[in-house]
Design an enzyme around this catalytic site. Structure first.
Site, short mmCIF file in Angstrom:
data_model
loop_
_atom_site.label_atom_id
_atom_site.label_comp_id
_atom_site.label_asym_id
_atom_site.label_seq_id
_atom_site.Cartn_x
_atom_site.Cartn_y
_atom_site.Cartn_z
N GLY A 26 0.59 -1.35 0.14
CA GLY A 26 0.26 0.06 -0.32
C GLY A 26 0.99 1.51 0.26
O GLY A 26 1.71 1.33 0.25
N ASP A 133 13.93 -8.38 7.72
CA ASP A 133 14.19 -7.92 6.70
C ASP A 133 15.15 -6.64 6.71
O ASP A 133 14.72 -5.52 6.44
CB ASP A 133 12.87 -7.98 5.43
CG ASP A 133 13.05 -7.18 4.58
OD1 ASP A 133 14.50 -7.60 3.31
OD2 ASP A 133 12.54 -6.92 3.56
#
Ligand SMILES: Nc1ncnc2c1ncn2[C@@H]1O[C@H](COP(=O)(O)OP(=O)(O)OP(=O)(O)O)[C@@H](O)[C@H]1O
Length: 651
Positions: A26, A133
């Site tokens: 998004g 990550d």
């Protein structure tokens, strides 16, 4: 989607200020809390991609992590089409964007950012949360007067995206930063520490230890030994080799242990200045490749007095020939030259000078006139501000070849008791704003007055604030006040803020810059408290972008985007006296005769050098620069064709 979210948030606590970025799940918007004025990042998450139970689980994790080095999640907003995470807003962009600029970060600042990341990871790991990550794209930056604070973003979301991706395609994470075990779907807290090791390697060496396709990267992480280049000081080698061990058990055991080792080496090496909060002696940013070229003028004109300001204005003198007026200011005199384009020789001076210097105000001798403080060339002519008044030297464009008039038509005389007068004129010259400081001896009760006035021409058609606007100036450094017109309906009042006196040395509030925006109708739009100390603010040619000298890091320039809000620094190698925005980028000059050119992305295009001190500079066409120099009672006005200067410009 942006307007969607804008409509959906119409009745919420937040007002959208602009789109900041797009992630896989998004968009991210900058928004302001309507009541508190606090800036937040709204991260919209599509409902279909985040099934509720998974989302709530991750949200719980996110809300449990509250640390200065983690982008904290403050709340969840429900909208008709999905949900938004409300997060701290980081105005400095990502660590990746900083690493992509043509600069080296000073060593102490690089190590500080890695220390910040380790502190954030220690907090998360203590709570059993592994990021999975860590990479420069997921490290956001908050700006401080002397550098940046690194904040880890995407906790929880990174892991959730990994799970979703595994279901979708089996491809996860960012292979360049992935620890060997991650390629087998395993992870532990030391996988995050391995990623930090790669990141530190990249900050110190300028490249990553392994590169290639995802398959090549996997093989390198699993099998290839790390080669540390000589450019990384030997003192860091064993630290990096420990962080980048193939076997998880051989790495640092915790973020805390890795942080302690980092701080110890930094102190031993003498690059740990951030540890005792001292400012580093080294420039924060060092440009990567700067080559110097001699400044070659295409044309030189002898000057009788030093020009302290140059301002250019495109005009249409004759039907099809666009020309440029160049106004030059020497103390209390203003002169005009006209440049016309020439098919073979570029821009040429039509005659030299067309208008002889003339006094701006009536009085007897030139030396007694109040010096000119600012000039604003507009279509009606050149507006000139002195200490006592503002007036107009009417434009001659319409009168074509008739001799140039030298009358100065006063528009406004300032009352003698007013101090710190600032004037700014709308780009189209239809109205002006005037900021004055009411006479007072007590800074706590100091008041400013902002007024708007229509200008000769069609200015009276504009609806301007009918009454003066009072601005309390408590906490403003009055001598630093500046007024800028942002566009045809907004002005900004800018000043350094005086931090409130603090109790303890540690608790010392950091100085900053206040930017208060008003419409021409007098409505206060909002206030931004910039966490930097800027001076000499000017507008660039990019809408809603300002630039300023970074007062606490003298070799850097601040670029401030207002929509969406973002602060970047450009390393410029010199301490700039003049900041000039051009259609292709930025020019900075100092009085030692150096001019540095950067493109709009902050890439260094090169450096021009003259032996003569530069007193003013401007551009008269995208590739023509005008430079005034003055030395030992002699001065010249140089015309420089940038296409022939050797600068790396593409015209
Ligand atoms: N809290 C924030 N403050 C300021 N800018 C932000 C914030 N969070 C994200 N951004 C900006 O929005 C961009 C997109 O962020 P987002 O985290 O959605 O995606 P990403 O990390 O780039 O990609 P991915 O979703 O694949 O991890 C970032 O590059 C960053 O510039």
């Amino acid at each position: 989607m942006s307007s969607y979210l804008g409509t959906e948030l119409k009745h919420s606590k937040y007002r959208l200020l602009g789109l900041v970025g797009q992630g896989q799940f998004g968009r991210v918007f900058c928004a302001v809390h309507r009541r508190t004025g606090k800036l937040v990042a709204l991260k919209s998450l599509e409902r279909q991609r985040f099934p509720t139970h998974k989302f709530l689980r991750e949200l719980r994790i996110l809300l449990s992590l509250q640390h200065p080095n983690i982008v904290t999640c403050q709340a969840l907003e429900q909208t008709a089409s999905g949900r938004c995470l409300v997060m701290d807003y980081c105005e400095g962009g990502t660590l990746r964007s900083l690493m992509m600029e043509d600069v080296y970060l000073n060593r102490s600042q690089s190590l500080k950012l890695v220390a910040d990341i380790l502190a954030g990871l220690e907090h998360a790991h203590q709570r059993g949360v592994v990021h999975c990550d860590i990479k420069p794209e997921n490290i956001l930056l908050s700006v401080t007067p002397t550098g940046w604070i690194a904040r880890i973003s995407d906790f929880g979301i990174a892991r959730l995206s990994q799970e979703l991706n595994e279901q979708d395609a089996g491809n996860t994470g960012s292979p360049a930063y992935m620890a060997p075990e991650r390629f087998y779907g395993q992870y532990s807290l030391t996988s995050d520490l391995y990623a930090v090791g790669i990141l530190l390697f990249e900050l110190l060496a300028g490249y990553r230890p392994f590169s290639g396709t995802p398959t090549e990267l996997m093989s390198a992480h699993l099998n290839r030994p790390v080669q540390i280049p000589d450019t990384i000081p030997a003192i860091w080698h064993s630290f990096l080799l420990t962080a980048l061990q193939k076997l998880s058990a051989r790495r640092f055991r915790s973020a805390k242990e890795m942080l302690a080792a980092l701080q110890l080496i930094a102190t031993t090496e003498g690059s740990g200045s951030w540890l005792d909060r001292q400012m580093s002696d080294h420039p924060l940013l060092q440009p990567i490749s700067v080559f110097t070229l001699p400044l070659r003028s295409q044309h030189q004109e002898f000057l009788e007095a030093p020009l302290t300001k140059l301002a250019a204005q495109p005009v249409q003198l004759q039907a099809a020939t666009p020309s440029t007026y160049l106004y030059g200011v020497a103390e209390s005199q203003i002169s005009l030259r006209i440049f016309e384009p020439d098919a073979t020789a570029g821009l040429v001076l039509k005659s030299t000078p067309i208008l002889a210097d003339f006094p701006v105000a009536k009085p007897q001798t030139v030396t007694t006139h109040p010096p000119i403080q600012a000039v604003f060339p507009r279509s009606q002519g050149c507006f000139v501000m002195t200490q006592r008044s503002i007036g107009l030297i009417p434009s001659l464009a319409s009168t074509d070849q008739t001799p140039l008039k030298s009358d100065f038509q006063p528009i406004l005389e300032f009352a003698p008791n007013l101090q710190n007068i600032s004037v700014a004129i709308e780009p189209a010259g239809r109205w002006m704003a005037i900021l004055t400081v009411d006479p007072t001896t007590d800074p706590a009760t100091a008041m400013g007055t902002l007024q708007f006035q229509a200008l000769p021409g069609d200015g009276s058609r504009f609806w301007l604030a009918p009454h003066p606007i009072k601005i309390p100036l408590k906490g403003y450094q009055i001598s630093s006040l500046q007024l800028l017109v942002l566009d045809n309906s907004h002005v900004a009042v800018i000043a350094e803020s005086i931090p409130p006196a603090s109790q303890t040395a540690q608790d010392k509030a950091t100085p900053g810059t206040i930017v208060k925006v008003f419409t021409r109708r007098g409505t206060a739009v909002g206030t931004l408290n910039l966490p930097v100390l800027g001076s000499k603010f000017v507008l660039t040619l990019i809408p809603d972008q300002l630039m300023a000298v970074d007062r606490q890091n003298l070799n850097s320039v601040l670029l401030i985007d207002l929509k969406p809000y973002r602060i970047s620094r450009l390393g410029v190698e010199i301490v700039p006296d003049e900041l000039v925005a051009t259609p292709w980028g930025y020019l900075f000059s100092n009085q030692q005769g150096t001019i540095v050119a950067l493109d709009r992305e902050g890439r260094h295009l090169g450096k021009l050098q003259t032996d003569l001190p530069i007193t003013a500079l401007t551009w008269v066409s995208p590739h023509s620069l005008l430079i005034a120099t003055w030395h030992a009672s002699q001065g010249h006005l140089h015309t420089v064709d940038l296409r022939e200067s050797g600068l790396d410009l593409l015209f």
